[in-house]
Design a protein around this motif. Structure first.
Motif, mmCIF file in Angstrom:
data_model
loop_
_atom_site.group_PDB
_atom_site.id
_atom_site.type_symbol
_atom_site.label_atom_id
_atom_site.label_comp_id
_atom_site.label_asym_id
_atom_site.label_seq_id
_atom_site.Cartn_x
_atom_site.Cartn_y
_atom_site.Cartn_z
ATOM 1 N N UNK A 173 -23.860 -26.504 110.556
ATOM 2 C CA UNK A 173 -22.619 -26.218 109.845
ATOM 3 C C UNK A 173 -21.633 -27.360 110.073
ATOM 4 N N UNK A 174 -21.047 -27.867 109.006
ATOM 5 C CA UNK A 174 -19.937 -28.815 109.133
ATOM 6 C C UNK A 174 -18.635 -28.031 109.059
ATOM 7 N N UNK A 175 -17.818 -28.152 110.090
ATOM 8 C CA UNK A 175 -16.593 -27.360 110.188
ATOM 9 C C UNK A 175 -15.590 -27.784 109.116
ATOM 10 N N UNK A 176 -15.008 -26.779 108.437
ATOM 11 C CA UNK A 176 -13.940 -27.008 107.467
ATOM 12 C C UNK A 176 -12.843 -25.975 107.700
ATOM 13 N N UNK A 177 -11.676 -26.231 107.143
ATOM 14 C CA UNK A 177 -10.571 -25.288 107.265
ATOM 15 C C UNK A 177 -10.922 -23.957 106.606
ATOM 16 N N UNK A 178 -11.650 -24.009 105.497
ATOM 17 C CA UNK A 178 -12.048 -22.776 104.803
ATOM 18 C C UNK A 178 -12.949 -21.924 105.688
ATOM 19 N N UNK A 179 -13.850 -22.570 106.433
ATOM 20 C CA UNK A 179 -14.740 -21.816 107.316
ATOM 21 C C UNK A 179 -13.977 -21.215 108.492
ATOM 22 N N UNK A 180 -13.018 -21.931 109.021
ATOM 23 C CA UNK A 180 -12.200 -21.382 110.107
ATOM 24 C C UNK A 180 -11.523 -20.097 109.641
ATOM 25 N N UNK A 181 -10.966 -20.105 108.442
ATOM 26 C CA UNK A 181 -10.329 -18.903 107.897
ATOM 27 C C UNK A 181 -11.354 -17.790 107.696
#
Length: 363
Positions: A173-181
């Motif tokens: 998984x590449x971390x993104x702001x959308x995934x954090x949310x």
């Protein structure tokens, strides 16, 4: 010069046997060192992983030099759980060009296993002693524990009578702001549904080990290749988890005081990898390891997503740019869908081999 087959037994020969891994993988720019602290006690019969298992290490020398090795195991716990007289061959390693040596090692391992009443050997899968063979990603450093075998292993094993038995995929998984949310939302949804996500560090030692073993053994009881974990193994695994910092990122899920889910996550330990001069660890190689289980009665209610989300948020808070969902069986679509919901994509493929004795020797 003739190839000689040996059964190492003393401390010196078993130490060489374990260290052979480092000689085989010395060509890699980044590699994991041999796990001597786990493997040597096991080979000497001094590990909790020995319970219910009869083992036979086998080595091949060519001109006095070790060129191939494997460990044959009759695992009575596996045989009882699955009602199948299956043997295992683990810790296989070989140097380039060791084709005849590998055939001799595998023949010796399989004859020994057949003499003890088994009908076949599974090669490359017996948690936590061995993992499947990678078939496509040979350059990047994989998560700790996973194999980073050379590509020539597949030809050697096929020539030694092995067949492909099972496929697995690795997820990243590449971390993104959308995934954090998304992770924050999944964690909150499970809490609203009445599930309590509790960090391992906040659970008393005895209860943590007992609950973890009970949940994982129940969740994986019909999972291909699973061998029930003993209390002694669970205690050792918990100590290893604590040493790696995993008590900060691992969790249990409870509902009305009962344990319904378990997740272990060890943080990135790529600083322990051995690197060639000038080789740098990329952000995409700084990965955690992960194992997740949910009791059947609690499945389909977001518990898996919530537990993984908690761990991933902790890792991200500590600076992780990439995450690993780790290995999943090709046909385990519930787990693969969980990986996709977490934003994971397939990054590598692995296989487990099998050698059927009757097909090989008896026509």
């Amino acid at each position: 010069m003739a190839i000689r087959i040996e059964v190492p037994e003393d401390n010196a020969s078993l130490t060489e046997f374990v260290g052979f891994h480092d000689r085989v993988y010395a060509y890699r720019g980044a590699r994991w060192p041999a796990s001597a602290e786990i493997e040597l006690p096991f080979l000497m019969g001094q590990s909790p992983f020995c319970e219910g298992r009869t083992i036979r290490p086998i080595a091949a020398r060519d001109g006095g030099e070790l060129v191939a090795r494997a460990v044959a195991i009759v695992d009575e716990r596996y045989c009882r759980h699955w009602n199948e007289r299956l043997g295992h061959v683990v810790m296989f390693e070989a140097t380039p060009g060791a084709r005849e040596a590998v055939k001799l090692v595998m023949d010796e391992a399989c004859r020994w296993l057949e003499s003890r009443g088994t009908i076949a050997a599974r090669v490359g899968d017996l948690f936590p002693l061995d993992f499947p063979f990678v078939i496509d990603e040979y350059e990047l450093l994989p998560p700790n524990l996973l194999r980073q075998n050379p590509d020539y292993y597949h030809s050697l094993l096929k020539d030694a009578g092995c067949e492909t038995e099972k496929g697995m995929v690795d997820y990243k998984i590449e971390v993104t702001a959308e995934l954090v949310a998304r992770y924050e939302s999944a964690l909150e949804a499970a809490r609203r549904a009445g599930f309590e996500i509790v960090p391992a560090k906040e659970i008393a030692n005895d209860r943590r080990v007992a609950d973890f073993i009970d949940v994982m053994n129940d969740a994986f009881k019909r999972h291909w290749g699973h061998v029930p974990t003993t209390r002694e193994e669970g205690t050792l695994f918990d100590a290893m988890l604590a040493f790696s910092g995993g008590h900060e990122t691992s969790v249990m899920a409870y509902r009305e005081g009962a344990a319904v889910g378990a997740l272990f996550v060890t943080p990135d330990v790529s600083s322990a990898a051995i690197l060639e001069s000038g080789r740098k660890i990329a952000e995409s190689e700084k990965l955690n390891t992960l194992g997740i289980g949910v009791r059947e009665a609690a499945r389909g209610r977001g518990v898996n997503l919530a537990m993984a989300s908690y761990a991933f948020l902790q890792l991200i808070g500590n600076g992780a740019k990439y995450l690993s969902y780790t290995l999943v069986l090709d046909d385990n679509w519930p787990s693969r869908r969980t990986a996709e919901k977490l934003g994971a994509k397939v990054c590598a493929n692995y296989v487990v081999y099998r050698r059927n004795f009757r097909a090989r020797w008896h026509g």
